[in-house]
Write a protein that holds these residues in place. Structure first.
Motif, mmCIF file in Angstrom:
data_model
loop_
_atom_site.group_PDB
_atom_site.id
_atom_site.type_symbol
_atom_site.label_atom_id
_atom_site.label_comp_id
_atom_site.label_asym_id
_atom_site.label_seq_id
_atom_site.Cartn_x
_atom_site.Cartn_y
_atom_site.Cartn_z
ATOM 1 N N TYR A 41 -69.232 18.088 -71.101
ATOM 2 C CA TYR A 41 -69.109 19.333 -70.353
ATOM 3 C C TYR A 41 -67.741 19.377 -69.666
ATOM 4 O O TYR A 41 -67.210 18.325 -69.278
ATOM 5 C CB TYR A 41 -70.215 19.442 -69.295
ATOM 6 C CG TYR A 41 -71.608 19.469 -69.892
ATOM 7 C CD1 TYR A 41 -72.240 20.669 -70.167
ATOM 8 C CD2 TYR A 41 -72.276 18.273 -70.187
ATOM 9 C CE1 TYR A 41 -73.520 20.697 -70.724
ATOM 10 C CE2 TYR A 41 -73.546 18.293 -70.750
ATOM 11 C CZ TYR A 41 -74.156 19.505 -71.012
ATOM 12 O OH TYR A 41 -75.411 19.524 -71.571
ATOM 13 N N ASP A 45 -66.107 24.158 -65.337
ATOM 14 C CA ASP A 45 -67.193 25.128 -65.529
ATOM 15 C C ASP A 45 -68.334 24.966 -64.529
ATOM 16 O O ASP A 45 -69.268 25.771 -64.527
ATOM 17 C CB ASP A 45 -67.758 25.010 -66.957
ATOM 18 C CG ASP A 45 -66.741 25.416 -68.015
ATOM 19 O OD1 ASP A 45 -65.827 26.200 -67.685
ATOM 20 O OD2 ASP A 45 -66.859 24.954 -69.169
ATOM 21 N N TYR A 46 -68.263 23.932 -63.674
ATOM 22 C CA TYR A 46 -69.378 23.640 -62.761
ATOM 23 C C TYR A 46 -68.854 23.384 -61.354
ATOM 24 O O TYR A 46 -67.783 22.816 -61.160
ATOM 25 C CB TYR A 46 -70.178 22.431 -63.272
ATOM 26 C CG TYR A 46 -70.756 22.680 -64.642
ATOM 27 C CD1 TYR A 46 -71.985 23.321 -64.794
ATOM 28 C CD2 TYR A 46 -70.048 22.331 -65.786
ATOM 29 C CE1 TYR A 46 -72.500 23.593 -66.055
ATOM 30 C CE2 TYR A 46 -70.548 22.600 -67.052
ATOM 31 C CZ TYR A 46 -71.777 23.231 -67.169
ATOM 32 O OH TYR A 46 -72.278 23.524 -68.420
ATOM 33 N N GLU A 51 -74.791 20.067 -60.404
ATOM 34 C CA GLU A 51 -74.966 21.268 -61.236
ATOM 35 C C GLU A 51 -74.800 20.941 -62.716
ATOM 36 O O GLU A 51 -75.557 21.412 -63.573
ATOM 37 C CB GLU A 51 -73.943 22.325 -60.803
ATOM 38 C CG GLU A 51 -74.090 23.667 -61.500
ATOM 39 C CD GLU A 51 -73.037 24.658 -61.037
ATOM 40 O OE1 GLU A 51 -72.588 25.479 -61.873
ATOM 41 O OE2 GLU A 51 -72.660 24.610 -59.845
ATOM 42 N N ALA A 52 -73.802 20.119 -63.035
ATOM 43 C CA ALA A 52 -73.575 19.736 -64.433
ATOM 44 C C ALA A 52 -74.732 18.887 -64.963
ATOM 45 O O ALA A 52 -75.146 19.035 -66.125
ATOM 46 C CB ALA A 52 -72.256 18.973 -64.550
ATOM 47 N N GLN A 55 -77.632 21.054 -65.827
ATOM 48 C CA GLN A 55 -77.388 21.739 -67.097
ATOM 49 C C GLN A 55 -77.659 20.803 -68.270
ATOM 50 O O GLN A 55 -78.243 21.207 -69.289
ATOM 51 C CB GLN A 55 -75.950 22.244 -67.149
ATOM 52 C CG GLN A 55 -75.628 23.091 -68.376
ATOM 53 C CD GLN A 55 -76.439 24.361 -68.412
ATOM 54 O OE1 GLN A 55 -76.426 25.132 -67.455
ATOM 55 N NE2 GLN A 55 -77.174 24.588 -69.500
ATOM 56 N N TRP A 88 -64.308 17.641 -57.455
ATOM 57 C CA TRP A 88 -65.592 17.176 -56.926
ATOM 58 C C TRP A 88 -65.434 15.938 -56.057
ATOM 59 O O TRP A 88 -64.710 15.006 -56.387
ATOM 60 C CB TRP A 88 -66.556 16.823 -58.061
ATOM 61 C CG TRP A 88 -66.905 17.946 -58.975
ATOM 62 C CD1 TRP A 88 -66.729 19.280 -58.761
ATOM 63 C CD2 TRP A 88 -67.489 17.826 -60.275
ATOM 64 N NE1 TRP A 88 -67.178 19.997 -59.832
ATOM 65 C CE2 TRP A 88 -67.650 19.141 -60.782
ATOM 66 C CE3 TRP A 88 -67.901 16.744 -61.053
ATOM 67 C CZ2 TRP A 88 -68.195 19.390 -62.033
ATOM 68 C CZ3 TRP A 88 -68.441 16.986 -62.300
ATOM 69 C CH2 TRP A 88 -68.588 18.298 -62.779
#
Length: 266
Positions: A41, A45-46, A51-52, A55, A88
């Motif tokens: 991923y 996008d996150y 959150e990733a 997903q 992050w």
């Protein structure tokens, strides 16, 4: 209190600046990695690692009560890590609470790479240069450098002493670049003008390809295109752009020099 489910898989994450890769491991198997579980991923996008992960669980239909996160950054007392080139901030206890897991463990990504070396089978190794491949774990004293380019340049050491393996976590990718050729000196001069101090990571990583491309274009007196690292790699593979070919060759040569210097250091 919930009883830990030791039969359930463990979530593995390889967290870098650009991508995060997930997989599941069944530690009860001889080969724990569940090959069909690997997914990649894009970090951008996150909003967070949690959150990733959600997903990933949604995409695969799997769940895991435990996680081991190998992150490209310095892990502070096993609890938090700010990943290099990544927005992050990851805290183990916070992530554990967010996902309702039994445990979350953080480890430096190249410490994890070093830990994996003794697990490699001889047929999984390739020789570079004339020296024969070492047989892992059969001598009392062995020393290894573990390194690799991605969003940055990761470096670790691995020592075998008296039958025991020890991992050395380092920030060797940020060591200063040592020019070995006249072209290296020209590259160093141009990058020094742009960045000040020039580390090995300025050249041996994804964005390092762009830095080298721009420097080599300037040295050759050629106009530079606005290429991404992926553009440079693709054009080098097809041979459609000689400057891109030269860029990849130059990165490989500098990578070899840095690897040799690190071996001498260790």
């Amino acid at each position: 209190m919930r009883t830990p489910d030791r039969a359930a898989p463990t979530l593995l994450a390889d967290l870098g600046g650009t991508n995060v890769r997930f997989a599941l491991a069944d530690t009860g198997r001889a080969l724990p990695l569940m090959d069909d579980s690997v997914r990649r991923y894009r970090v951008k996008d996150y909003g967070s690692l949690a959150e990733a992960i959600r997903q990933y669980f949604s995409d695969t239909g799997h769940e895991a009560p435990r996680a081991v996160i190998a992150a490209a950054g310095r892990v502070s007392e096993g609890e938090t890590v700010k990943v290099t080139n990544n927005p992050w901030l990851v805290a183990a206890h916070t992530l554990q609470a967010e996902l309702g897991m039994e445990s979350v463990h953080l480890v430096n990504d190249f410490a994890a790479q070093a830990m994996a070396v003794p697990l490699l089978a001889h047929e999984q190794l390739s020789a570079v240069g004339p020296q024969p491949l070492p047989t892992l774990g059969q001598r009392e004293t062995q020393s290894f450098v573990v390194m690799g380019p991605g969003t940055g340049l990761g470096v670790a050491g691995l020592l075998r002493r008296q039958g025991h393996w020890t991992v050395l976590e380092t920030e060797g990718g940020h060591a200063g670049f040592a020019a070995h050729t006249a072209e290296d000196v020209e590259i160093l001069h141009r990058l020094n003008e742009r960045f000040g101090r020039v580390s090995n990571e300025r050249m041996i990583c994804g964005n390092g390809l762009v830095n080298l491309y721009l420097a080599l274009a300037d040295i050759a007196g050629q106009p530079a295109e606005e290429y991404t690292p992926e553009d440079i790699t693709a054009r080098a593979e097809t041979g459609s752009d000689p400057l891109c070919v030269r860029t990849v060759e130059t990165l490989a040569g500098i990578f070899g020099s840095v690897a040799g210097d690190l071996v001498l250091s260790l």
